[in-house]
Design an enzyme around this catalytic site. Structure first.
Site, PDB file in Angstrom:
ATOM      1  CE  LYS A  55      -3.788  -2.386   2.327  1.00 27.62           C
ATOM      2  NZ  LYS A  55      -4.571  -2.629   3.541  1.00 27.62           N
ATOM      3  CD  GLN A  99      -3.436  -4.285   6.676  1.00 28.65           C
ATOM      4  OE1 GLN A  99      -3.565  -3.231   6.066  1.00 28.65           O
ATOM      5  NE2 GLN A  99      -3.826  -5.434   6.184  1.00 28.65           N
ATOM      6  CG  ASP A 122      -9.448   0.334   5.651  1.00 28.05           C
ATOM      7  OD1 ASP A 122      -9.330  -0.259   4.567  1.00 28.05           O
ATOM      8  OD2 ASP A 122      -8.592   0.301   6.562  1.00 28.05           O
TER       9      ASP A 122
END
Ligand code: GUN
Length: 294
Positions: A55, A99, A122
């Site tokens: 990412k 994460q 997200d």
């Protein structure tokens, strides 16, 4: 059956990321700061480490600045919440990504709730999940469902009116994807661990999407001739990366199928880059409006 169309995620990713890079170049050449993404990794899970590195690398290539926070697995929920609170207030941070999965002792729900919905790239905050239910365009769609939507669009596969069967009802993929496919006017079935006869459902799928993390769960006799098969799973078996789908046997029956790796994976990262650009544009617009002279 002829060879299926291989739905590579690399080609659409390259195209979309090129467009993102161009847009960022144009915006920053007029004097604006770059978009910024904060990435938080708690602990040393090797798979998470790889995802996070991917990412960050992808951000750099399109001109998004990343701020990486590697935190000890011993951190408390409160300490993590403090980090998120600081990032919520930082001007140059447009997106915050924590994460998952987090270590067991951390209250994941609290952490997701603590991220400002406008920085929730997200799309996990209930406000953004709610916008997905409400079909409101100004929210953030979780990155993997968004990536799958873009993949289908790229290959001109329209879910409208189709029987879409999703295997896996998880928070990150299955559940938000079911809402997105409903948004795209598909007839959606969601199968999960308590589904009694999985095969009965998968055999009816025009588009079958598996997101379970169970290697080779989807066998040849579970799919309809000509189905589109999307594999979200990534597992390691004997040192090799494999998906949820028994690719070699299923591919003969499918009309189109994603490879693992190189299918949905790159599209998830592309979804994240798009969400970060969206957050940035929303924030710079709000900022320019709030500082405008009356
Ligand atoms: N872990 C697996 N997929 C994801 C994702 O899309 N976002 C975050 N934050 N963690 C993940």
């Amino acid at each position: 059956m002829n060879d299926p169309l291989i739905l590579s995620g690399k080609e659409p990713s390259q195209k979309i990321r090129g467009e993102i890079r161009k847009e960022i170049e144009e915006l920053t050449s007029s004097g604006l700061r770059r978009p910024g993404l904060a990435v938080i990794l708690v602990g040393d899970d090797p798979a998470s480490q790889i995802y996070v590195n991917n990412k960050i690398k992808a951000c750099k290539k399109v001109g998004i600045e990343s701020f990486f926070y590697k935190l000890s697995s011993n951190i408390t929920t409160e300490e993590l919440l403090e980090t998120v609170a600081e990032l919520n207030s930082r001007e140059e941070v447009d997106g915050i990504l924590v994460q998952l999965p987090l270590p067991e002792h951390i209250d994941q729900e609290e952490v997701i709730l603590s991220i400002h919905p406008d920085k929730d790239v997200d799309g996990f905050h209930p406000q953004n999940m709610g916008k997905l239910v409400a079909r409101m365009e100004n929210g953030f769609i979780p990155c993997t469902p968004l990536g799958i939507d873009l993949l289908l669009k790229h290959y001109r596969i329209d879910p409208k009116g189709k029987d879409v069967v999703i295997v896996g009802a998880g928070f990150i993929v299955g559940r938000p994807l079911s809402l997105l496919m409903l948004w795209r006017d598909a007839t959606v079935t969601v199968c999960h661990i308590h589904t009694r006869d999985l095969k009965k459902h998968t055999l009816g799928a025009d588009i079958l999407i598996s997101a379970t993390g169970v290697p080779h769960l989807i066998k040849e006799d579970m799919i309809k001739e000509g189905a589109v098969v999307i594999d979200v799973g990534i597992s390691k078996v004997d040192g090799k990366i494999v998906g949820d789908v028994d690719f070699e046997n299923v591919k003969h029956k499918a009309s189109a199928i994603t490879p693992v790796p190189g299918g949905v994976g790159p599209m998830t990262v592309t979804g994240l880059l798009l969400n970060t650009l969206k957050a940035y544009k929303k924030r710079i617009k709000a900022h320019s409006t709030s500082t405008m002279k009356p």
